[in-house]
Design a protein around this motif. Structure first.
Motif, PDB file in Angstrom:
ATOM      1  N   GLU A   1       0.769  -1.186  -0.006  1.00 50.53           N
ATOM      2  CA  GLU A   1      -0.013  -0.116  -0.016  1.00 50.53           C
ATOM      3  C   GLU A   1       0.762   1.347   0.221  1.00 50.53           C
ATOM      4  O   GLU A   1       0.280   2.496  -0.004  1.00 50.53           O
ATOM      5  CB  GLU A   1      -1.153  -0.022   1.192  1.00 50.53           C
ATOM      6  N   SER A   2       2.144   1.091   0.031  1.00 52.02           N
ATOM      7  CA  SER A   2       2.801   2.262   0.056  1.00 52.02           C
ATOM      8  C   SER A   2       4.447   1.795   0.003  1.00 52.02           C
ATOM      9  O   SER A   2       4.642   0.814  -0.806  1.00 52.02           O
ATOM     10  CB  SER A   2       2.999   2.932   1.524  1.00 52.02           C
ATOM     11  N   VAL A   3       5.269   2.754   0.255  1.00 48.40           N
ATOM     12  CA  VAL A   3       6.952   2.340   0.474  1.00 48.40           C
ATOM     13  C   VAL A   3       7.288   2.751   1.821  1.00 48.40           C
ATOM     14  O   VAL A   3       6.750   3.564   2.522  1.00 48.40           O
ATOM     15  CB  VAL A   3       7.614   3.328  -0.668  1.00 48.40           C
ATOM     16  N   GLY A   4       8.613   2.631   2.033  1.00 44.67           N
ATOM     17  CA  GLY A   4       9.169   2.760   3.415  1.00 44.67           C
ATOM     18  C   GLY A   4       9.653   4.233   3.784  1.00 44.67           C
ATOM     19  O   GLY A   4      10.081   4.790   2.517  1.00 44.67           O
TER      20      GLY A   4
ATOM     21  N   VAL B   1       5.681 -12.353  -7.001  1.00 45.77           N
ATOM     22  CA  VAL B   1       4.666 -11.839  -5.708  1.00 45.77           C
ATOM     23  C   VAL B   1       5.598 -10.910  -4.719  1.00 45.77           C
ATOM     24  O   VAL B   1       6.482 -11.491  -4.283  1.00 45.77           O
ATOM     25  CB  VAL B   1       4.188 -13.214  -5.197  1.00 45.77           C
ATOM     26  N   VAL B   2       4.968  -9.850  -4.343  1.00 48.63           N
ATOM     27  CA  VAL B   2       5.823  -9.080  -3.232  1.00 48.63           C
ATOM     28  C   VAL B   2       5.181  -9.321  -1.982  1.00 48.63           C
ATOM     29  O   VAL B   2       3.946  -9.536  -1.817  1.00 48.63           O
ATOM     30  CB  VAL B   2       5.570  -7.593  -3.887  1.00 48.63           C
ATOM     31  N   LEU B   3       6.287  -9.655  -1.162  1.00 52.19           N
ATOM     32  CA  LEU B   3       5.815  -9.996  -0.042  1.00 52.19           C
ATOM     33  C   LEU B   3       6.449  -9.043   1.156  1.00 52.19           C
ATOM     34  O   LEU B   3       7.813  -9.011   1.361  1.00 52.19           O
ATOM     35  CB  LEU B   3       6.144 -11.422   0.574  1.00 52.19           C
TER      36      LEU B   3
ATOM     37  N   GLY C   1       3.443  -6.391 -10.677  1.00 53.57           N
ATOM     38  CA  GLY C   1       2.721  -5.858 -11.902  1.00 53.57           C
ATOM     39  C   GLY C   1       1.738  -4.818 -11.523  1.00 53.57           C
ATOM     40  O   GLY C   1       1.447  -3.888 -11.968  1.00 53.57           O
ATOM     41  N   ASP C   2       0.844  -5.485 -10.473  1.00 56.95           N
ATOM     42  CA  ASP C   2      -0.178  -4.770  -9.900  1.00 56.95           C
ATOM     43  C   ASP C   2       0.223  -3.600  -9.307  1.00 56.95           C
ATOM     44  O   ASP C   2      -0.457  -2.494  -9.496  1.00 56.95           O
ATOM     45  CB  ASP C   2      -1.085  -5.711  -8.982  1.00 56.95           C
ATOM     46  N   LEU C   3       1.263  -3.511  -8.493  1.00 56.50           N
ATOM     47  CA  LEU C   3       1.936  -2.313  -7.655  1.00 56.50           C
ATOM     48  C   LEU C   3       2.494  -1.452  -8.758  1.00 56.50           C
ATOM     49  O   LEU C   3       2.295  -0.252  -8.449  1.00 56.50           O
ATOM     50  CB  LEU C   3       2.900  -2.957  -6.806  1.00 56.50           C
ATOM     51  N   ARG C   4       3.008  -1.745  -9.721  1.00 55.98           N
ATOM     52  CA  ARG C   4       3.578  -0.987 -10.809  1.00 55.98           C
ATOM     53  C   ARG C   4       2.301  -0.291 -11.422  1.00 55.98           C
ATOM     54  O   ARG C   4       2.353   0.968 -11.868  1.00 55.98           O
ATOM     55  CB  ARG C   4       4.237  -1.771 -11.859  1.00 55.98           C
ATOM     56  N   GLU C   5       1.207  -0.960 -11.535  1.00 54.95           N
ATOM     57  CA  GLU C   5      -0.024  -0.277 -12.311  1.00 54.95           C
ATOM     58  C   GLU C   5      -0.714   0.467 -11.286  1.00 54.95           C
ATOM     59  O   GLU C   5      -1.368   1.684 -11.862  1.00 54.95           O
ATOM     60  CB  GLU C   5      -0.846  -1.282 -13.041  1.00 54.95           C
TER      61      GLU C   5
ATOM     62  N   LEU D   1      -0.076   1.404  -7.710  1.00 48.43           N
ATOM     63  CA  LEU D   1       0.545   2.125  -6.582  1.00 48.43           C
ATOM     64  C   LEU D   1       0.863   3.566  -7.203  1.00 48.43           C
ATOM     65  O   LEU D   1       1.846   3.630  -8.118  1.00 48.43           O
ATOM     66  CB  LEU D   1       1.679   1.566  -5.947  1.00 48.43           C
ATOM     67  N   GLU D   2       0.058   4.761  -6.614  1.00 47.69           N
ATOM     68  CA  GLU D   2       0.521   5.853  -7.115  1.00 47.69           C
ATOM     69  C   GLU D   2       1.898   6.117  -7.135  1.00 47.69           C
ATOM     70  O   GLU D   2       2.436   6.748  -8.056  1.00 47.69           O
ATOM     71  CB  GLU D   2      -0.331   6.996  -6.508  1.00 47.69           C
ATOM     72  N   LEU D   3       2.698   5.989  -6.050  1.00 49.69           N
ATOM     73  CA  LEU D   3       3.974   6.280  -5.756  1.00 49.69           C
ATOM     74  C   LEU D   3       4.931   5.749  -6.912  1.00 49.69           C
ATOM     75  O   LEU D   3       5.935   6.528  -7.516  1.00 49.69           O
ATOM     76  CB  LEU D   3       4.556   5.755  -4.666  1.00 49.69           C
ATOM     77  N   PHE D   4       4.533   4.726  -7.724  1.00 46.90           N
ATOM     78  CA  PHE D   4       5.299   4.255  -8.872  1.00 46.90           C
ATOM     79  C   PHE D   4       5.371   4.938  -9.933  1.00 46.90           C
ATOM     80  O   PHE D   4       6.154   4.916 -10.933  1.00 46.90           O
ATOM     81  CB  PHE D   4       4.831   2.783  -9.160  1.00 46.90           C
ATOM     82  N   SER D   5       4.123   5.734 -10.107  1.00 48.55           N
ATOM     83  CA  SER D   5       3.733   6.363 -11.357  1.00 48.55           C
ATOM     84  C   SER D   5       4.457   7.782 -11.308  1.00 48.55           C
ATOM     85  O   SER D   5       4.582   8.484 -12.323  1.00 48.55           O
ATOM     86  CB  SER D   5       2.425   6.758 -11.744  1.00 48.55           C
TER      87      SER D   5
END
Length: 384
Positions: free
Chosen positions: A258-261, A295-297, A323-327, A329-333
């Protein structure tokens, strides 16, 4: 009277909450402590064993909250709650229990969630329910070996998860010097006489104890399971991720679902932008060769003041594909400049006692086994 003051363990309380039982949970702590962190659905009724009700509460207020429902009373460690339990019983409440150990014991409640994998790979996520800390057991069922990753001080929970799967712990690894909780990694490794791994870059953190350094690109073997070490600086300089058999990324505090560190816990407010720039490079450049199917854990999931996970529920796997996080998660964009600005400026409230927790985890000073529980009370607060 003894029945009215029956003790309820935090395990019992968790089952009741998850089952949606008809139960009123009264939390006797001061409002500021309650507002920062409490179990889901709890109601704050400040109470002191000598001074009685506080914060302007009256017994009419208590009656309005409780009605004729069963009551579970809790506090920080179980003292004020016992006093209030007796008072409720004297006032005619017929189904009163006291939560043994209070929030201190609630902070040690764990869930074990096994990841669906193929072949002999065993992978389990160990969730520290109240704080959202996530550790892992990585194993080979055929070889009956396991690596424990990011164990808390309640390391027995990790050892039991491995044992329940028929595995023997042959190594322990911390992905970085944690700021939100006390690591049990060294203690577990010493108790079992197995290697304790930490990033080779941990020397930059002035770590005071001996460890087995792991470097960029190094692969640890757990039976026939490959655990590739990948530096992922940003949250801290020495943080590493682990790529399991090329399919699962233990992303620690670099990337959450849901975010980054956050980046200022090591670098300070003045260095948060430099840390954020490192983190941008981690998720865009160091992850560039990873498939969208990985899969990100993560190492944490955010927990709000109501005790709710930001993603899913306790006992459900916290995970997402890259892939889902890249698409999604706003921070990725965000481009580099916008990302650095957002991450550096959006840290929020820091984990309680984080400087002391870091120093304990660096080995600057040692705690006795029964010390330090108060240092890690509260949610993890490691996400932007």
């Amino acid at each position: 009277m003894p029945n009215l003051l029956a003790q309820r363990t935090v395990d019992d309380l968790a089952r009741a909450i998850d089952a949606g039982e008809d139960l009123t949970v009264l939390d006797t702590r001061p409002p500021e402590s309650f507002d920062a962190w409490h179990v889901p659905g709890a109601v704050n009724v400040p109470y002191h064993p000598l001074d009685g009700l506080g914060a302007g509460f009256t017994w009419d207020d208590v009656d309005a909250v409780v009605g004729d429902r069963p009551v579970a009373v809790m506090c920080a460690i179980g003292l004020a709650s016992t006093a209030l339990g007796f008072e409720l019983s004297k006032r005619g409440y017929e189904d009163v229990s006291v939560v043994k150990g209070g929030m201190a014991d609630w902070s040690k409640r764990y869930e074990v969630v096994e990841v669906e994998t193929e072949g002999d790979l065993f992978l389990a996520q160990i969730q520290r329910r109240s704080k959202g800390c996530l550790g892992y057991v990585v194993g080979d069922r055929d070889a009956r070996e396991a690596l424990v990753v990011d164990p808390s001080r309640q390391y027995r929970e990790f050892e039991l998860a491995a044992a329940d799967a028929g595995l023997v712990v042959t190594g322990v690894l911390d992905t970085h010097v944690h700021a939100d909780h006390l690591s049990g990694g060294r203690e577990l490794a010493e108790r079992l006489s197995v290697p304790y791994y930490l990033s080779a870059d941990a020397a930059e953190r002035d770590v005071k104890f001996d460890y087995e350094p792991v470097a960029d690109g190094e692969t640890l073997s757990v039976g026939n399971v490959d655990v590739e070490v990948r530096p992922a600086p940003g949250h801290t300089t020495e943080l590493v991720n682990l790529l399991i058999d090329g399919d699962y990324l233990l992303s620690a505090d670099a990337l959450f679902v849901e975010s980054v560190g956050r980046t200022e816990l090591e670098f300070g407010e003045e260095g948060a932008e430099a840390g954020a720039a490192m983190l941008y490079e981690t998720i865009h450049e160091r992850y560039a060769d990873l498939s969208d199917d990985v899969v990100v854990l993560p190492g944490h999931v955010s927990v709000d003041a109501e005790g709710r996970f930001a993603v899913g529920r306790p006992g459900e796997l916290v995970a997402a594909t890259l892939g889902d996080l890249r698409e999604d998660l706003e921070l990725f964009s965000l481009d580099r400049e916008a990302f650095v600005e957002r991450v550096a400026d959006a840290a929020g409230e820091k984990p309680p006692n984080y400087r002391t927790v870091i120093d304990v985890n660096r080995g600057v000073f040692e705690l006795e086994p029964d010390e330090g529980g108060d240092l890690e009370l509260g949610p993890n607060n490691c996400a932007v």
